[in-house]
Design a protein around this motif. Structure first.
Motif, PDB file in Angstrom:
ATOM      1  N   SER A 193       4.901 -21.333 -21.721  1.00 47.15           N
ATOM      2  CA  SER A 193       5.674 -20.097 -21.630  1.00 47.15           C
ATOM      3  C   SER A 193       5.006 -18.941 -22.357  1.00 47.15           C
ATOM      4  CB  SER A 193       7.087 -20.323 -22.178  1.00 47.15           C
ATOM      5  OG  SER A 193       7.043 -20.812 -23.503  1.00 47.15           O
ATOM      6  N   ASP A 194       4.092 -19.206 -23.288  1.00 46.17           N
ATOM      7  CA  ASP A 194       3.412 -18.138 -24.021  1.00 46.17           C
ATOM      8  C   ASP A 194       2.031 -17.816 -23.459  1.00 46.17           C
ATOM      9  OD1 ASP A 194       5.558 -17.862 -25.764  1.00 46.17           O
ATOM     10  OD2 ASP A 194       4.762 -19.333 -27.171  1.00 46.17           O
ATOM     11  N   GLY A 195       1.673 -18.413 -22.329  1.00 51.16           N
ATOM     12  CA  GLY A 195       0.379 -18.144 -21.710  1.00 51.16           C
ATOM     13  C   GLY A 195      -0.580 -19.312 -21.841  1.00 51.16           C
ATOM     14  N   LEU A 196      -1.464 -19.460 -20.856  1.00 54.48           N
ATOM     15  CA  LEU A 196      -2.386 -20.593 -20.820  1.00 54.48           C
ATOM     16  C   LEU A 196      -3.365 -20.583 -21.988  1.00 54.48           C
ATOM     17  CD1 LEU A 196      -3.612 -23.062 -19.390  1.00 54.48           C
ATOM     18  CD2 LEU A 196      -5.016 -21.478 -18.065  1.00 54.48           C
ATOM     19  N   ALA A 197      -4.000 -19.438 -22.260  1.00 56.24           N
ATOM     20  CA  ALA A 197      -5.014 -19.393 -23.315  1.00 56.24           C
ATOM     21  C   ALA A 197      -4.429 -19.787 -24.655  1.00 56.24           C
ATOM     22  CB  ALA A 197      -5.638 -18.003 -23.383  1.00 56.24           C
ATOM     23  N   LEU A 198      -3.290 -19.201 -24.999  1.00 57.88           N
ATOM     24  CA  LEU A 198      -2.662 -19.522 -26.272  1.00 57.88           C
ATOM     25  C   LEU A 198      -2.238 -20.986 -26.321  1.00 57.88           C
ATOM     26  CD1 LEU A 198      -1.873 -18.190 -28.931  1.00 57.88           C
ATOM     27  CD2 LEU A 198       0.328 -17.609 -27.912  1.00 57.88           C
ATOM     28  N   SER A 199      -1.776 -21.510 -25.204  1.00 53.71           N
ATOM     29  CA  SER A 199      -1.359 -22.913 -25.164  1.00 53.71           C
ATOM     30  C   SER A 199      -2.547 -23.854 -25.357  1.00 53.71           C
ATOM     31  CB  SER A 199      -0.660 -23.206 -23.836  1.00 53.71           C
ATOM     32  OG  SER A 199       0.520 -22.439 -23.712  1.00 53.71           O
ATOM     33  N   LEU A 200      -3.692 -23.529 -24.777  1.00 52.21           N
ATOM     34  CA  LEU A 200      -4.879 -24.357 -24.986  1.00 52.21           C
ATOM     35  C   LEU A 200      -5.287 -24.352 -26.459  1.00 52.21           C
ATOM     36  CD1 LEU A 200      -6.880 -23.334 -21.815  1.00 52.21           C
ATOM     37  CD2 LEU A 200      -6.024 -25.634 -22.310  1.00 52.21           C
ATOM     38  N   LEU A 277     -12.855 -18.974 -25.190  1.00 48.74           N
ATOM     39  CA  LEU A 277     -11.681 -18.311 -24.640  1.00 48.74           C
ATOM     40  C   LEU A 277     -10.875 -17.695 -25.775  1.00 48.74           C
ATOM     41  CD1 LEU A 277      -9.848 -17.696 -22.192  1.00 48.74           C
ATOM     42  CD2 LEU A 277      -8.713 -19.886 -22.611  1.00 48.74           C
ATOM     43  N   GLU A 278     -10.589 -16.412 -25.665  1.00 51.46           N
ATOM     44  CA  GLU A 278      -9.859 -15.684 -26.692  1.00 51.46           C
ATOM     45  C   GLU A 278      -8.471 -16.291 -26.901  1.00 51.46           C
ATOM     46  OE1 GLU A 278      -8.393 -11.068 -27.581  1.00 51.46           O
ATOM     47  OE2 GLU A 278      -9.403 -11.590 -25.702  1.00 51.46           O
ATOM     48  N   ARG A 279      -8.090 -16.384 -28.168  1.00 49.28           N
ATOM     49  CA  ARG A 279      -6.748 -16.860 -28.518  1.00 49.28           C
ATOM     50  C   ARG A 279      -5.792 -15.678 -28.392  1.00 49.28           C
ATOM     51  NH1 ARG A 279      -3.556 -16.587 -32.980  1.00 49.28           N
ATOM     52  NH2 ARG A 279      -2.107 -18.307 -33.400  1.00 49.28           N
ATOM     53  N   ARG A 280      -5.224 -15.540 -27.202  1.00 45.60           N
ATOM     54  CA  ARG A 280      -4.373 -14.388 -26.922  1.00 45.60           C
ATOM     55  C   ARG A 280      -3.281 -14.794 -25.955  1.00 45.60           C
ATOM     56  NH1 ARG A 280      -5.213 -10.168 -23.038  1.00 45.60           N
ATOM     57  NH2 ARG A 280      -7.397 -10.765 -22.742  1.00 45.60           N
ATOM     58  N   GLY A 281      -2.089 -14.247 -26.129  1.00 42.31           N
ATOM     59  CA  GLY A 281      -0.970 -14.530 -25.257  1.00 42.31           C
ATOM     60  C   GLY A 281       0.275 -13.858 -25.802  1.00 42.31           C
ATOM     61  N   TYR A 282       1.442 -14.431 -25.478  1.00 42.50           N
ATOM     62  CA  TYR A 282       2.708 -13.853 -25.940  1.00 42.50           C
ATOM     63  C   TYR A 282       3.016 -14.386 -27.327  1.00 42.50           C
ATOM     64  CZ  TYR A 282       7.558 -12.395 -26.180  1.00 42.50           C
ATOM     65  OH  TYR A 282       8.732 -11.817 -26.571  1.00 42.50           O
ATOM     66  N   LEU A 283       2.974 -13.491 -28.334  1.00 36.24           N
ATOM     67  CA  LEU A 283       3.224 -13.869 -29.718  1.00 36.24           C
ATOM     68  C   LEU A 283       4.156 -12.864 -30.372  1.00 36.24           C
ATOM     69  CD1 LEU A 283      -0.304 -14.804 -31.157  1.00 36.24           C
ATOM     70  CD2 LEU A 283       1.700 -16.288 -31.172  1.00 36.24           C
ATOM     71  N   HIS A 284       5.120 -13.370 -31.132  1.00 40.83           N
ATOM     72  CA  HIS A 284       5.902 -12.495 -32.001  1.00 40.83           C
ATOM     73  C   HIS A 284       5.032 -12.192 -33.237  1.00 40.83           C
ATOM     74  CE1 HIS A 284       9.651 -12.748 -29.794  1.00 40.83           C
ATOM     75  NE2 HIS A 284       9.441 -14.050 -29.655  1.00 40.83           N
ATOM     76  N   GLU A 285       4.932 -10.904 -33.583  1.00 40.29           N
ATOM     77  CA  GLU A 285       4.060 -10.504 -34.688  1.00 40.29           C
ATOM     78  C   GLU A 285       4.810  -9.610 -35.659  1.00 40.29           C
ATOM     79  OE1 GLU A 285      -0.423 -10.322 -33.182  1.00 40.29           O
ATOM     80  OE2 GLU A 285       0.851  -8.876 -32.097  1.00 40.29           O
ATOM     81  N   TRP A 286       4.349  -9.635 -36.917  1.00 43.66           N
ATOM     82  CA  TRP A 286       4.891  -8.788 -37.975  1.00 43.66           C
ATOM     83  C   TRP A 286       3.738  -7.926 -38.502  1.00 43.66           C
ATOM     84  CZ3 TRP A 286       6.281 -13.618 -36.815  1.00 43.66           C
ATOM     85  CH2 TRP A 286       7.643 -13.890 -36.681  1.00 43.66           C
ATOM     86  N   LYS A 287       3.919  -6.636 -38.508  1.00 43.10           N
ATOM     87  CA  LYS A 287       2.868  -5.719 -38.949  1.00 43.10           C
ATOM     88  C   LYS A 287       2.937  -5.518 -40.462  1.00 43.10           C
ATOM     89  CE  LYS A 287       1.742  -5.054 -34.655  1.00 43.10           C
ATOM     90  NZ  LYS A 287       0.531  -5.691 -34.094  1.00 43.10           N
ATOM     91  N   GLY A 288       1.783  -5.192 -41.022  1.00 37.24           N
ATOM     92  CA  GLY A 288       1.753  -4.862 -42.430  1.00 37.24           C
ATOM     93  C   GLY A 288       1.376  -6.035 -43.303  1.00 37.24           C
TER      94      GLY A 288
END
Length: 288
Positions: A193-200, A277-288
């Motif tokens: 659900s968070d994307g293939l790249a991130l899941s791998l 493969l870049e570690r990128r996908g749907y992630l909740h993030e906190w700035k700062g």
């Protein structure tokens, strides 16, 4: 800091092995219970224009997808709803009930309170025989990597490809497929659900091997230019397909649409067409 990074903090408080899978695993007589909880907020998780029914459906589908990824049969779902206006409740509950009915679960209760932003927390329980439980850990070099259906469709809808709106708003958890793959003996599995790249990369974190995919073999969203479709398939979230590894000789599994997209390799890395493969996908993030 993103949500994966915060898992390291949680792992200092509870057994970090508890964090490796889509569900917690709990002994239950001669079977195993799997349990998952998911939280969805209107501004971050529900696209503009969704009906209450679709919100209830999606909140339930998210949790049932986690149960499916363990090879388990769904049992009960509880829904906690933080309501901004009480008039929305009926549609949400009816959508959750209908999703449960469609996939063999039962909506059995939950909680209500008042929130400034609509928030839905779904908890799903399932059961599985110990020999059919599938975890993320278990991939072995020489296994194939496969997915259960097209990738990038939900993200394609967000990008304006209206033919995929239903996939975005009414996702279909692969409940039947997850059980069939568990019975067939796949070596590792999770939902994507968070994307293939991130899941791998999630699989990489818990296995002592690596993963190499051939992007020419990815099942792409229909009606999208190939280059854009490949980008969406690699990094787009919201698909709720299953990603699994398996010995080549167990495929095909009857009743399961499976697309082989690569193989498990000895080196602990994630590759696409031979490149990292870049570690990128749907992630909740906190700035700062």
């Amino acid at each position: 800091m993103d949500e994966r990074g915060l898992h390291q903090l949680i792992g200092t408080i509870i057994d970090p092995e508890r964090l490796e899978d889509d569900c917690a695993v709990i002994p239950c007589g001669d079977r195993l219970m799997v349990a998952s909880t998911d939280m969805l907020h209107e501004t971050t998780d529900f696209p503009i224009g969704m009906t209450g029914w679709q919100m209830g459906w999606m909140a339930t589908a998210v949790t049932l997808s986690d149960v499916a990824s363990m090879g388990a049969a769904p049992g009960e779902v509880l829904l906690a709803v933080g309501l901004d206006t009480p008039e929305r409740l009926r549609g949400i509950m009816e959508g959750a009930r209908d999703c449960c009915t469609r996939f063999g679960a039962e909506l059995v209760g939950g909680d209500l309170d008042a929130h400034q932003e609509l928030t839905i927390v779904s908890t799903g329980l399932g059961l599985v025989a110990p020999e059919h439980l599938v975890r993320r850990r278990g991939a072995r070099p020489g296994d194939v990597i496969a997915v259960t259906g097209p990738l990038g469709e939900a993200e394609a809808a967000l990008a304006g490809y209206d033919r995929h709106v239903k996939e975005l708003l009414e996702p279909q958890p692969r409940v039947r497929e997850g059980q069939a793959l568990g019975r067939a003996g796949v070596s590792g599995m999770m939902d994507i659900s968070d994307g293939l790249a991130l899941s791998l990369h999630d699989l990489l974190a818990v296995n002592d091997c690596g993963f190499a995919v051939d992007t020419a073999r990815l099942p792409l969203p229909a009606g999208v230019p190939e280059d854009e479709g490949r980008e969406l398939a690699l990094y787009g979230g919201g698909d709720f397909e299953l990603l699994f590894t398996a010995p080549p000789d167990i495929l095909p599994v009857p009743g399961v649409e499976a697309h082989v997209i690569g193989e498990v390799i000895p080196e602990r890395t994630v590759l696409a067409d031979g490149e990292p493969l870049e570690r990128r996908g749907y992630l909740h993030e906190w700035k700062g």
